[in-house]
Design a protein around this motif. Sequence first.
Motif, mmCIF file in Angstrom:
data_model
loop_
_atom_site.group_PDB
_atom_site.id
_atom_site.type_symbol
_atom_site.label_atom_id
_atom_site.label_comp_id
_atom_site.label_asym_id
_atom_site.label_seq_id
_atom_site.Cartn_x
_atom_site.Cartn_y
_atom_site.Cartn_z
ATOM 1 N N GLY A 146 6.907 2.883 -8.126
ATOM 2 C CA GLY A 146 5.768 3.253 -6.661
ATOM 3 C C GLY A 146 6.350 1.877 -6.122
ATOM 4 O O GLY A 146 6.741 2.407 -4.888
ATOM 5 N N HIS A 175 1.003 -0.906 0.195
ATOM 6 C CA HIS A 175 -0.190 0.340 -0.214
ATOM 7 C C HIS A 175 0.842 1.433 -0.030
ATOM 8 O O HIS A 175 1.604 0.906 0.328
ATOM 9 N N SER A 176 0.575 2.162 -1.182
ATOM 10 C CA SER A 176 0.696 3.151 -1.231
ATOM 11 C C SER A 176 0.844 4.180 0.324
ATOM 12 O O SER A 176 -0.393 4.268 0.540
ATOM 13 N N ALA A 177 1.410 5.659 0.431
ATOM 14 C CA ALA A 177 0.478 6.196 1.362
ATOM 15 C C ALA A 177 -0.548 7.570 0.324
ATOM 16 O O ALA A 177 -1.458 8.017 1.748
ATOM 17 N N ASP A 178 -0.771 7.570 -0.866
ATOM 18 C CA ASP A 178 -2.251 7.951 -1.330
ATOM 19 C C ASP A 178 -2.822 6.822 -2.293
ATOM 20 O O ASP A 178 -3.241 7.179 -2.530
ATOM 21 N N GLY A 179 -3.005 5.617 -1.163
ATOM 22 C CA GLY A 179 -4.121 5.109 -0.925
ATOM 23 C C GLY A 179 -3.719 4.212 -1.468
ATOM 24 O O GLY A 179 -4.979 2.904 -2.822
ATOM 25 N N GLN A 180 -2.820 3.622 -3.309
ATOM 26 C CA GLN A 180 -2.960 2.358 -4.188
ATOM 27 C C GLN A 180 -2.437 1.242 -3.463
ATOM 28 O O GLN A 180 -1.243 1.431 -2.413
#
Length: 271
Positions: A233, A190-195
Amino acid sequence: MTRQQLDVLVSKGEVVRVWFGVYATARPGVPGRLAALDLHLGQEAVACMGTAAQLYGFDVENTTAIHVLDPGVRLRSTVGLTVHQRLGAPLRRVHGRLATAPAWTAVEVARQVSRPRALATLDAALHTGWCMPEDLAAAVTEQRGRRGIIAARDLLPHADGRAESAMESEVRLVMIDYEVPKPELQYEIHSADGQVWRVDFAWPEARVAAEYEGVEWHSGPAEMKRDRMRVAGIQDLGWTVVPIVAEDVRRHPWRLAERLTNHLSRSRLAS
């Protein structure tokens, strides 16, 4: 229709011969070939081996021949048809047809293929949901004493329904054989921007991921660009992504294991 008229239609490709005395207007798939065999026999054929695996959705061998149990009437193996003697095989109805039970089928196929493909078969059988680990264990017990059963039994503890392709199973067997630390399968990052990105294999504590890349991995420029951005990413989050291709798995497994182990060691030292 006379025999001569039928021969003319066959020569023109307007009619195809499925089995002796049974014809169709187009070449049928597995269900159609089985239905045609029913007509030829005058009774329902019982699918087994790779054909049964196809009906259940876990045939990783791309079986082309039709495999059936000996129906007890005169039927011999021929091109495109293999008749098996399988006493005691439990049966189940799938998509309206009789076939050997799913767990029995998976173990029977696994007994007769190479270890990598055997694990792929067991994984796929679990992935479809047609059987559970305990069903496979019971089928191994039922087939005890038959050729290849020891190898199939030894693979049971490693069978995992989370595997999504046969090559992922083969990669995992390399890891098992060369004692690479056990990875998480289909792990979500999980990325910080929700991806959310899902990887085939992951060692979260070391922040190392591995991905199998088949020849069909990129079906066009747009897909290639999307995958490159995805990998970038994941790497931006501090992960190392290790690509794996078929040659790594089948020709240089020791090098693949060494590469993975080295990445895991470096990541742990860095932390």
